[in-house]
Every structure is written in structure tokens, then in C-alpha cells.
Design a protein around this motif. Structure first.
Motif, PDB file in Angstrom:
ATOM      1  N   TRP A  82      -6.826  63.280  16.812  1.00 56.05           N
ATOM      2  CA  TRP A  82      -7.793  62.586  17.665  1.00 56.05           C
ATOM      3  C   TRP A  82      -8.450  61.379  17.001  1.00 56.05           C
ATOM      4  CZ3 TRP A  82      -6.630  67.710  18.246  1.00 56.05           C
ATOM      5  CH2 TRP A  82      -6.125  68.064  19.512  1.00 56.05           C
ATOM      6  N   PRO A  83      -8.940  61.477  15.779  1.00 63.35           N
ATOM      7  CA  PRO A  83      -9.533  60.260  15.191  1.00 63.35           C
ATOM      8  C   PRO A  83      -8.520  59.120  15.058  1.00 63.35           C
ATOM      9  CG  PRO A  83     -10.113  62.205  13.898  1.00 63.35           C
ATOM     10  CD  PRO A  83      -9.068  62.637  14.877  1.00 63.35           C
ATOM     11  N   VAL A  84      -7.259  59.467  14.818  1.00 68.55           N
ATOM     12  CA  VAL A  84      -6.240  58.421  14.705  1.00 68.55           C
ATOM     13  C   VAL A  84      -6.001  57.781  16.077  1.00 68.55           C
ATOM     14  CG1 VAL A  84      -3.812  57.976  14.173  1.00 68.55           C
ATOM     15  CG2 VAL A  84      -5.177  59.433  12.655  1.00 68.55           C
ATOM     16  N   MET A  85      -5.940  58.624  17.112  1.00 71.42           N
ATOM     17  CA  MET A  85      -5.793  58.086  18.465  1.00 71.42           C
ATOM     18  C   MET A  85      -6.979  57.191  18.803  1.00 71.42           C
ATOM     19  SD  MET A  85      -3.530  58.106  20.801  1.00 71.42           S
ATOM     20  CE  MET A  85      -2.629  59.280  21.780  1.00 71.42           C
ATOM     21  N   ALA A  86      -8.175  57.593  18.386  1.00 74.59           N
ATOM     22  CA  ALA A  86      -9.360  56.771  18.644  1.00 74.59           C
ATOM     23  C   ALA A  86      -9.226  55.423  17.946  1.00 74.59           C
ATOM     24  CB  ALA A  86     -10.620  57.497  18.167  1.00 74.59           C
ATOM     25  N   GLY A  87      -8.768  55.441  16.709  1.00 77.14           N
ATOM     26  CA  GLY A  87      -8.607  54.192  15.961  1.00 77.14           C
ATOM     27  C   GLY A  87      -7.585  53.274  16.603  1.00 77.14           C
ATOM     28  N   ILE A  88      -6.530  53.878  17.152  1.00 77.49           N
ATOM     29  CA  ILE A  88      -5.469  53.086  17.767  1.00 77.49           C
ATOM     30  C   ILE A  88      -5.891  52.585  19.138  1.00 77.49           C
ATOM     31  CG2 ILE A  88      -3.166  53.212  18.810  1.00 77.49           C
ATOM     32  CD1 ILE A  88      -2.435  55.287  16.655  1.00 77.49           C
ATOM     33  N   LYS A  89      -6.486  53.461  19.921  1.00 76.44           N
ATOM     34  CA  LYS A  89      -6.542  53.222  21.350  1.00 76.44           C
ATOM     35  C   LYS A  89      -7.932  53.296  21.968  1.00 76.44           C
ATOM     36  CE  LYS A  89      -4.613  55.480  25.366  1.00 76.44           C
ATOM     37  NZ  LYS A  89      -3.509  56.261  25.916  1.00 76.44           N
ATOM     38  N   TRP A  90      -8.700  54.302  21.602  1.00 72.43           N
ATOM     39  CA  TRP A  90      -9.959  54.496  22.318  1.00 72.43           C
ATOM     40  C   TRP A  90     -11.050  53.581  21.810  1.00 72.43           C
ATOM     41  CZ3 TRP A  90      -8.816  60.264  21.350  1.00 72.43           C
ATOM     42  CH2 TRP A  90      -7.890  60.715  22.295  1.00 72.43           C
ATOM     43  N   VAL A  91     -11.226  53.515  20.499  1.00 74.08           N
ATOM     44  CA  VAL A  91     -12.284  52.652  19.960  1.00 74.08           C
ATOM     45  C   VAL A  91     -11.682  51.405  19.306  1.00 74.08           C
ATOM     46  CG1 VAL A  91     -14.502  52.717  18.791  1.00 74.08           C
ATOM     47  CG2 VAL A  91     -13.380  54.850  19.382  1.00 74.08           C
ATOM     48  N   LYS A  92     -10.413  51.498  18.957  1.00 75.15           N
ATOM     49  CA  LYS A  92      -9.671  50.360  18.399  1.00 75.15           C
ATOM     50  C   LYS A  92     -10.175  49.934  17.022  1.00 75.15           C
ATOM     51  CE  LYS A  92      -7.777  48.403  22.550  1.00 75.15           C
ATOM     52  NZ  LYS A  92      -8.475  48.547  23.805  1.00 75.15           N
ATOM     53  N   THR A  93     -10.754  50.852  16.275  1.00 72.44           N
ATOM     54  CA  THR A  93     -11.243  50.471  14.952  1.00 72.44           C
ATOM     55  C   THR A  93     -10.096  50.094  14.008  1.00 72.44           C
ATOM     56  OG1 THR A  93     -11.363  52.835  14.557  1.00 72.44           O
ATOM     57  CG2 THR A  93     -13.436  51.705  14.910  1.00 72.44           C
ATOM     58  N   TYR A  94      -8.906  50.604  14.256  1.00 71.75           N
ATOM     59  CA  TYR A  94      -7.782  50.223  13.394  1.00 71.75           C
ATOM     60  C   TYR A  94      -7.446  48.741  13.588  1.00 71.75           C
ATOM     61  CZ  TYR A  94      -6.699  55.130  12.314  1.00 71.75           C
ATOM     62  OH  TYR A  94      -6.746  56.422  11.872  1.00 71.75           O
ATOM     63  N   HIS A  95      -7.594  48.286  14.829  1.00 71.07           N
ATOM     64  CA  HIS A  95      -7.332  46.864  15.080  1.00 71.07           C
ATOM     65  C   HIS A  95      -8.331  46.006  14.306  1.00 71.07           C
ATOM     66  CE1 HIS A  95      -4.413  47.579  18.356  1.00 71.07           C
ATOM     67  NE2 HIS A  95      -5.113  48.676  18.529  1.00 71.07           N
ATOM     68  N   ALA A  96      -9.570  46.493  14.237  1.00 66.19           N
ATOM     69  CA  ALA A  96     -10.577  45.747  13.472  1.00 66.19           C
ATOM     70  C   ALA A  96     -10.171  45.676  12.003  1.00 66.19           C
ATOM     71  CB  ALA A  96     -11.947  46.408  13.623  1.00 66.19           C
ATOM     72  N   ALA A  97      -9.784  46.809  11.432  1.00 64.00           N
ATOM     73  CA  ALA A  97      -9.428  46.821  10.010  1.00 64.00           C
ATOM     74  C   ALA A  97      -8.233  45.902   9.745  1.00 64.00           C
ATOM     75  CB  ALA A  97      -9.103  48.251   9.573  1.00 64.00           C
TER      76      ALA A  97
END
Ligand SMILES: Nc1ncnc2c1ncn2[C@@H]1O[C@H](COP(=O)(O)OP(=O)(O)OP(=O)(O)O)[C@@H](O)[C@H]1O
Ligand SMILES: [Mg+2]
Lengths: 257, 323
Positions: A82-97
Motif C-alpha cells: 500500500w505505501p508503494v501504491m500510494a507513492g506511485i499513484k495515490w499521493v504521487k510522492t515517488y514522482h516528487a522524489a
């Protein structure tokens, strides 16, 4: 891979964890207490202490390291889902990084390293509870954090890759329902795999959790293992390495099409 | 007297003409779909460069390639003279990116979002604390510094995204629809801030659907349509090239527009029929209005105005912005 950005991904996770650690520590303490009380003391009182299949230890001692390994699996799989899905898609924090010097390799590796930190904390807290129950000697509980960590990482890495290729979170729920939960029940956590019907045993032996449980139990209680310890560890390590190697291109395709 | 041959001409870089971003036949495909179709452009140091175009034209796809977060399918791209394929990390270290969709960490506070993002650039904590305070002041978010991001309004989140993009003091700031969702006051405040950044020498790349914004901010711009560049130039050049001096806007009562159109034939250099009005492109608006009246056409309302970038856009892409 650059060391600096990888460390900073770990740091960012740690910083976010500062908001949630209290709740997560409570879960980490409460869940082994419940399991050991219900299964170990409750159910265990019905199990003959001298049962040969348990390797000559009491039931609560038998399941305590198994639960530790299984909890490492659940924690790691959960953190890689779930946190990885959030980073990818829900909150997009991975895109920020990824807009910064952090690249996909550093992002994936840093997140896995952070899960490793979480696993060590979880394993030590869990170990302390098993010691309090008199299930495991203190030195054994501390040493068992090593195999528990390895067990967890054998799930964290492939589950990260799985999440990266999952469009919907229903796939994550399915992973738990059809993968993680059955493994939890049938991979030697609560009873030796030898008690399973013959046709099911090879399946259980193939699961990484079986090897994690074997190794963790052996280290915690000083028992012999089915295979040499290095073979169990090697089997788990292969899941870590293959999972990590698969997660990077999967994440790259997902985040940087 | 010194030897003349030792007085070398200033290099292209020193004159500031070295393009900061340069693309040749830049192409982006997603499977078989062509999102960017062999475009060429060069962005100079210190300028504000705009990408306009209707939805799906390929603006974001282009921005993402420049930001080194989307691999170039074909063609050449240089950012700071470096190749995104090899030097993504070094390029990104000098970029500020405001993506089209916010990517803020909603669980963290406003301040923490800037701090963590700054840490990704390897900036020391002491520097970051100072810079975060400055940036929040610059984007008028100081009062919310220690609030969680989630409940902030859309415009505040946008401002925070912009503040965050400035944390590494970028040489090049990429803004993908920076003012979408901002109220008029916040938009003007942002224009003012972007203008100040430009004065400090920051190069800006902006996509926007607001033509007034493009006219205000951009030194030069390209209009993209269906994955290609349809036109390039300064706002004034584009207006001079693709539009007339004035525009007459006619609105008709409901249902009466179709009948009127035939009667307007030949009155202007060019006419554009929109669902809610007819635009007549002409050098002399008042003369055209008089001519309309002579033909016995009676619009509900008549407006004469100067041509704007919006007219250029309409002409080039055949689409109104307000679809
Ligand atoms: N990851 C992707 N996979 C497939 N197609 C994509 C992907 N990203 C963009 N596209 C397609 O590429 C085209 C260009 O999209 P892009 O986002 O660049 O447009 P845009 O000019 O930014 O539009 P807008 O003004 O709506 O933001 C669109 O048709 C879009 O559907
Ligand atoms: Mg876009």
C-alpha cells in the motif's frame, strides 16, 4: 546507483515515520501478545509437550519464532504494497522524489532499505515479547532478528515489483488473500509442514516463508534445520536479489513511461 | 599594443546565446501512439519560454522529457548542454519542477514538504530551515508552515508546489500549468514572483491554457498542436503574423447565428465561427461593424477589440480554449 540520494530516500521515510511510529509500535507489541496468548498458551495447552514433530520444545516456544518470521513477512509485504501504491499513484510522492537527483534505482533501493530498518525494529520488539512469555531465551530472540529480517526482505523486494506492475489495489488485496495469508497458515508457523497432506508439502517447502520460519526457529531455539542453514538463507537471498532486480525496471516502466 | 589575435571573440556561452535547452527532432511515443512528433526548439538562458496548445497536444510529454523523468524515444535533447539519457541526475540537480498534478506529501506539514524535498538535493538542514522560511514567505504560506498539507486549498497546494520547486535555487524552472486552480489574485501574485525570478536570471519554461498569462510572462513561445509545433515566436510576432490588428466579436440571439453567418460573407479577412459567437478578423474594427450594419445583420452584442494571443491560438489550432 548513488549513495547520497539512496540515503536521503531512507531519511525521508524515517521523517514520515516520525508521525506514525507510536501507532505502529503499539501494533508491533500487541499483535505478538495476542497471538502468543491465544495460540501459545490457549491452544498450546492442548498440545502434548513432548510431541516429536515439535522438535522437543513446548508449543509456545515452537510457534514464537515461527510467528516472528511470519510477522516479518506480513510487515514487509504490507510496507511494499500500500505505501508503494500510494507513492506511485495515490499521493504521487515517488514522482516528487524522481524530480530531484533521486533516480529509480535509488528510490527502490532506499525504500527497501527503509523496510529493512522497520523489520529490525519489529523483530526486536517482537523478540522482547517472546522473551517475556518465556518462549525464547533472550540471546536467541536477539539473534533471531537476523533471519527475521532476511525473511521479510525476501517478501519486500518481490512485492515491490508486484505492486509496481499492479494497476489497481485490488491486486494487492488478492496478493494477501491468496498468497500471504495461506503462507502464514501453512508454511510451518503453527505446525510442522510434515503434518500437511503429502501432496501439499512440496508447495509449502517452496514458499520463502517456510525457509524463513525454519531458519528463525533454529537460530532462536538452537534447533537443527531441515537443510543446512546456509541453504535456507541462500533461498531467501535469491528472492531478495531477484525481487530487487525485477522491481527496478518495473518501477521505471510505471513511473517514467 | 597587444596582438589582435589574442583578443578572442566572446564565446557563444559568454554572450548568453548558448541554448539552455535544445531539441532536434524530439520524439516521444507511448507504444504506437505519437505524443511528441519530431519537434525542434531552443530555449535561451534567462528567457521565459512558453508551450501552448490544446489538451493532449504533447506539452506535458515534452516537459517530462526535459525534466529527465521520461525517456526520449527519438531525436536529440540537451539540457544545460548535457544528455538526459546519461546525465539525468546532474541535470535534475539544477532543475525546479512544478508538475501538472501536485505531488505533495499530504501527511506531512507544509514546512516538512519543502524540507524533505530539499534533502533529496543533499542540502544541509541548516540551509534548508532558512530557505524553507524564505520560500514560504515568498509564496505567502508562512502562516500555514506547520499545518498538514491535506486540508489546504487547491491554490495553496499549488503555491507550495512552486515554493518546493525553488528549494534548490534552480537555474531552470519548469512550470506545467502553474496557475491552474489559482484565484486571480494568487495568479497575479505568482506572475510577479515569476517575473522576479526571471530578473534573477532563472530561465522559465511554462505551459498554460491562459493566453493572458502567456502574453504577460513569455518572451517567446511555441504553439503545439497534435504533437507538433504549429508556430513559434514572441507573443507580438505571433499576433502580427497570424492575426489581424482588430477583432469584431458578434453574439446573436439563440438560434439566430447560423442564419447570420451567410450574410457576413466577405466582410472580414477571416471569420471564426464559435458555438456562442462569430469573430471577424479585420484591420479596422469600426469600419467592419458599420459594414455589418449595412448588410442588415443585427447581432445581440458587438465588441471591437485588439487581437490577442487567443486569436492566434484559435487560428492555429482551430479550437477554442473554452471547449
Ligand atoms: N503514459 C502515457 N501512456 C500513453 N499515452 C500517454 C501517456 N502520457 C500521455 N499520453 C498521451 O499523449 C498525448 C499528449 O499528452 P500530454 O499530457 O503531453 O498533453 P498536454 O499537451 O500536456 O495536454 P493537457 O493540456 O491536457 O495537459 C495525449 O494523447 C495523452 O493521452
Ligand atoms: Mg499537460
Amino acid at each position: 546507483m548513488s549513495a547520497g540520494p539512496t540515503l536521503r530516500v531512507i531519511e525521508a521515510n524515517a521523517r514520515a515515520y516520525r508521525r506514525t511510529w507510536r501507532g505502529s509500535i503499539v501494533t508491533t507489541v500487541v499483535s505478538p501478545v495476542l497471538y502468543l496468548a491465544a495460540m501459545g498458551l490457549g491452544l498450546g495447552s492442548l498440545v502434548s509437550h513432548a510431541h516429536a514433530a515439535l522438535g522437543g520444545v513446548g508449543y509456545v516456544s515452537f510457534i514464537a519464532p515461527g510467528l516472528l518470521a511470519a510477522t516479518a513477512m506480513q510487515t514487509a509485504a504490507g510496507e511494499a504494497a500500500w505505501p508503494v501504491m500510494a507513492g506511485i499513484k495515490w499521493v504521487k510522492t515517488y514522482h516528487a522524489a524522481l524530480a530531484t537527483p533521486v533516480g529509480v534505482v535509488e528510490l527502490v533501493t532506499g525504500n527497501l532499505a527503509w523496510i529493512a530498518v522497520r523489520l529490525v525494529i519489529t523483530a526486536l520488539v517482537f523478540g522482547a515479547v517472546t522473551v517475556a512469555f518465556g518462549a525464547v531465551p533472550a540471546a536467541g530472540a536477539a539473534a533471531a532478528a537476523g533471519p527475521a529480517l532476511l525473511t521479510g526482505m525476501a517478501f519486500a523486494a518481490p512485492v515491490t515489483a508486484y505492486t509496481a506492475v499492479s494497476e489497481q489495489d485490488t491486486r494487492l488485496t488478492s496478493l494477501f488473500r491468496f498468497g500471504i495469508v495461506p503462507m502464514f497458515l501453512f508454511s510451518g508457523t503453527f505446525f510442522p509442514v510434515s503434518q500437511l497432506p503429502g501432496w501439499l508439502q512440496p508447495v509449502a517447502y517452496a514458499t520463502p516463508l517456510f525457509h524463513g520460519v525454519e531458519l528463525t526457529r533454529a537460530v532462536a531455539l538452537g534447533l537443527p534445520t531441515a537443510w543446512p542453514a546456509a541453504a535456507h538463507a541462500g533461498y531467501l537471498l535469491a528472492f531478495v536479489v531477484v525481487g530487487w532486480a525485477a522491481a527496478i525496471p518495473a518501477m521505471r516502466r510505471r513511473l517514467q513511461p | 599594443m597587444g596582438d589582435v589575435s589574442t583578443i578572442r571573440a566572446p564565446s557563444r556561452r559568454e554572450r548568453g546565446h548558448e541554448p539552455l535547452v535544445e531539441a532536434h527532432s524530439l520524439t516521444k511515443r507511448f507504444g504506437d501512439f505519437v505524443a511528441v512528433d519530431g519537434i525542434d526548439f531552443a530555449i535561451r538562458r534567462g528567457e521565459a519560454f512558453g508551450f501552448l496548445g490544446p489538451n493532449g497536444a504533447g506539452k506535458t510529454s515534452t516537459m517530462r522529457m526535459i525534466a529527465c523523468v521520461s525517456p526520449v524515444t527519438e531525436g536529440e535533447l540537451r539540457v544545460f548542454g548535457l544528455d538526459p539519457r546519461r546525465d539525468g541526475e546532474r541535470i535534475r540537480a539544477r532543475l525546479g519542477v512544478v508538475p501538472q498534478d501536485d505531488t505533495l506529501d499530504l501527511e506531512l506539514t507544509v514546512h516538512e514538504n519543502i524540507y524533505i524535498y530539499g534533502r533529496y538535493f543533499g542540502l544541509p538542514p541548516a540551509v534548508l530551515r532558512e530557505r524553507a522560511a524564505e520560500l514560504l514567505d515568498f509564496m505567502q504560506l508562512s502562516e500555514r508552515a506547520h499545518d498538514r498539507v491535506e486540508p489546504l486549498s487547491g491554490g495553496m497546494k499549488r503555491r507550495l508546489t512552486i515554493a518546493r520547486a525553488l528549494v534548490n535555487e534552480p537555474d531552470l524552472l519548469i512550470l506545467d500549468e502553474p496557475t491552474t486552480g489559482l484565484d486571480p489574485q494568487a495568479r497575479h501574485a505568482l506572475w510577479d514572483r515569476l517575473y522576479r525570478l526571471k530578473q534573477r536570471g532563472v530561465t522559465l519554461i511554462i505551459t498554460t491554457h491562459y493566453m493572458d498569462e502567456a502574453e504577460q510572462l513569455c518572451d517567446r513561445l511555441v504553439v503545439m498542436d497534435r504533437a507538433r509545433i504549429a508556430a513559434e515566436g514572441s507573443p507580438r510576432e505571433l499576433i502580427a503574423r497570424y492575426s489581424t490588428r482588430e477583432v469584431v466579436e458578434l453574439r446573436f440571439p439563440l438560434g439566430a447565428q447560423d442564419a447570420a453567418i451567410a450574410a457576413l460573407d466577405g466582410l472580414a479577412e477571416r471569420a471564426e465561427v464559435l458555438p456562442d459567437r462569430v469573430l471577424l478578423y479585420t484591420e479596422d474594427g469600426d469600419a467592419t461593424v458599420a459594414a455589418v450594419a449595412r448588410r442588415g445583420v443585427e447581432p445581440e452584442s458587438t465588441v471591437v477589440r485588439r487581437s490577442t494571443l487567443e486569436d492566434v491560438f484559435l487560428h492555429l489550432t482551430g479550437r477554442s480554449l473554452i471547449e
